[in-house]
Enzyme design. Structure first.
Site, short mmCIF file in Angstrom:
data_model
loop_
_atom_site.label_atom_id
_atom_site.label_comp_id
_atom_site.label_asym_id
_atom_site.label_seq_id
_atom_site.Cartn_x
_atom_site.Cartn_y
_atom_site.Cartn_z
N GLU A 1 8.20 39.15 22.44
CA GLU A 1 7.02 39.63 23.20
C GLU A 1 6.51 40.89 22.28
OE1 GLU A 1 6.74 38.31 27.87
OE2 GLU A 1 8.02 40.03 27.40
N HIS B 1 7.30 46.11 31.43
CA HIS B 1 7.49 45.40 30.01
C HIS B 1 8.44 46.64 29.05
CE1 HIS B 1 5.54 41.87 30.92
NE2 HIS B 1 6.54 41.17 29.94
N HIS C 1 4.29 34.17 32.21
CA HIS C 1 4.96 35.03 32.86
C HIS C 1 6.31 34.11 33.41
CE1 HIS C 1 6.64 37.89 36.01
NE2 HIS C 1 6.11 37.15 36.92
N HIS D 1 12.54 39.11 27.86
CA HIS D 1 11.53 39.83 28.71
C HIS D 1 11.66 41.38 27.73
CE1 HIS D 1 9.32 41.68 31.76
NE2 HIS D 1 9.82 42.69 31.40
N ASP E 1 2.31 39.95 29.47
CA ASP E 1 2.14 38.39 29.95
C ASP E 1 0.52 37.86 30.05
OD1 ASP E 1 5.05 38.65 30.25
OD2 ASP E 1 5.03 38.44 32.36
N GLU F 1 3.16 43.27 35.23
CA GLU F 1 4.58 43.51 35.18
C GLU F 1 5.27 44.45 34.18
OE1 GLU F 1 6.95 40.35 33.97
OE2 GLU F 1 8.45 40.44 35.17
N GLU G 1 8.34 33.79 35.94
CA GLU G 1 8.73 33.60 37.18
C GLU G 1 7.50 32.81 37.90
OE1 GLU G 1 9.30 36.48 35.70
OE2 GLU G 1 11.04 37.53 36.52
ZN LIG Z 1 6.49 39.19 29.67
#
Ligand SMILES: [Zn+2]
Length: 283
Positions: A180, A38, A122, A175, A47, A36, A124
């Protein structure tokens, strides 16, 4: 330094004739990630790398086996991952992910392990992971196995974020943000660029919008702030979450919302099949 220690054993390094005896009575830890976007400063693999990083340390503490990380996860949503407007996000639809996880967990459940710990990286993925686990449980396939599944941030205490992160925006908006970025600076600094984009107005969680203006909900894919990120903060967060996770798995003491329980008894966990009956009269 934890990085100098040997990796916990990988279940997939065993032979077929070894695996059943090797995992009998033991714990197996499975990291689940995603590919994904970032932001401009972090790789697509955040992630995945973070789920693996937490899983490795948790497995080390629990003398457990690890499984190779699952790389492809659920789609990215604008209010928690920036959405699909950014190149490089690779995902499957939720119903595909539930089916994939259910079938993989069904195969895993045939092994005589005492405990399965699934570490999600992650945002979602979470509802689909829990749904798949519950479908496998409903078939009775986990009857001899304790199962723990959590997104790593769910085990970070509010007291920790209050103390360490000024104006914490909520985990959905972290996010590509300070947590992170800091964890990546600790685990894989070679993959972090020098840019530190900030987004002053993180989106609210739990709202579906169409159409979405990602220029407004993110700053180049970053939902909140990255200023103040550091490897030191990442190391502290990793340690905090690993401590919470191992307490949860060892004796259930991390399960309660309160910081500590007066009748906490290390080494003992109520039998999940009788706990409800012994706890009281509300059911
Ligand atoms: Zn992430």
């Amino acid at each position: 330094m934890t990085n100098a220690q040997p990796r916990p054993p990988l279940l997939t390094d065993l032979t077929s004739s070894q695996v059943a005896d090797a995992v009998r009575g033991r714990t197996v830890v499975w990291p689940i990630g995603a590919i994904e976007q970032h932001g401009p400063h972090l790789p697509l693999s955040v992630d995945l790398i973070l789920a693996e990083g937490f899983a490795t340390e948790i497995a080390r503490e629990l003398d457990a086996y690890t499984l190779p990380a699952q790389a492809v996860g659920a789609r990215s949503l604008p209010q928690s991952g920036g959405g699909l407007y950014f190149p490089g996000t690779v995902y499957v639809a939720g119903d595909t992910l539930v089916r994939f996880l259910r079938e993989t967990l069904t195969a895993l459940a045939a092994l005589p392990m005492a405990r399965l710990v699934v570490v999600n990286g992650h945002y979602e993925n979470e509802p689909f992971l829990f749904e798949a686990l519950d479908q496998v449980r409903e078939q009775g396939l986990f009857d001899g196995t304790e199962v723990f599944a959590f997104s790593w941030w769910s085990l970070a205490r509010d007291t920790w974020t209050d103390a360490e992160i000024p104006a914490f925006p909520g985990w959905h908006a972290e996010h590509a943000g300070v947590t992170e970025t800091s964890l990546m600076l600790h685990l894989r600094p070679d993959l972090v660029t020098d840019e530190r984009p900030d987004h002053d107005n993180p989106p609210r969680a739990g709202v579906y919008l169409h159409p979405v203006d990602v220029e407004q909900t993110t700053h180049r894919g970053v939902l909140s702030s990255t200023s103040g990120s550091s490897a030191h903060l990442g190391e502290k967060l990793l340690r905090h979450v690993v401590d919470e996770a191992t307490a949860l798995v060892r004796d259930g003491s991390g399960l309660l919302f309160a910081q500590s329980s007066p009748d906490r008894r290390p080494g003992r966990r109520p039998d999940p099949r009788t706990a409800d009956r012994s706890e009281g009269t509300t059911q």
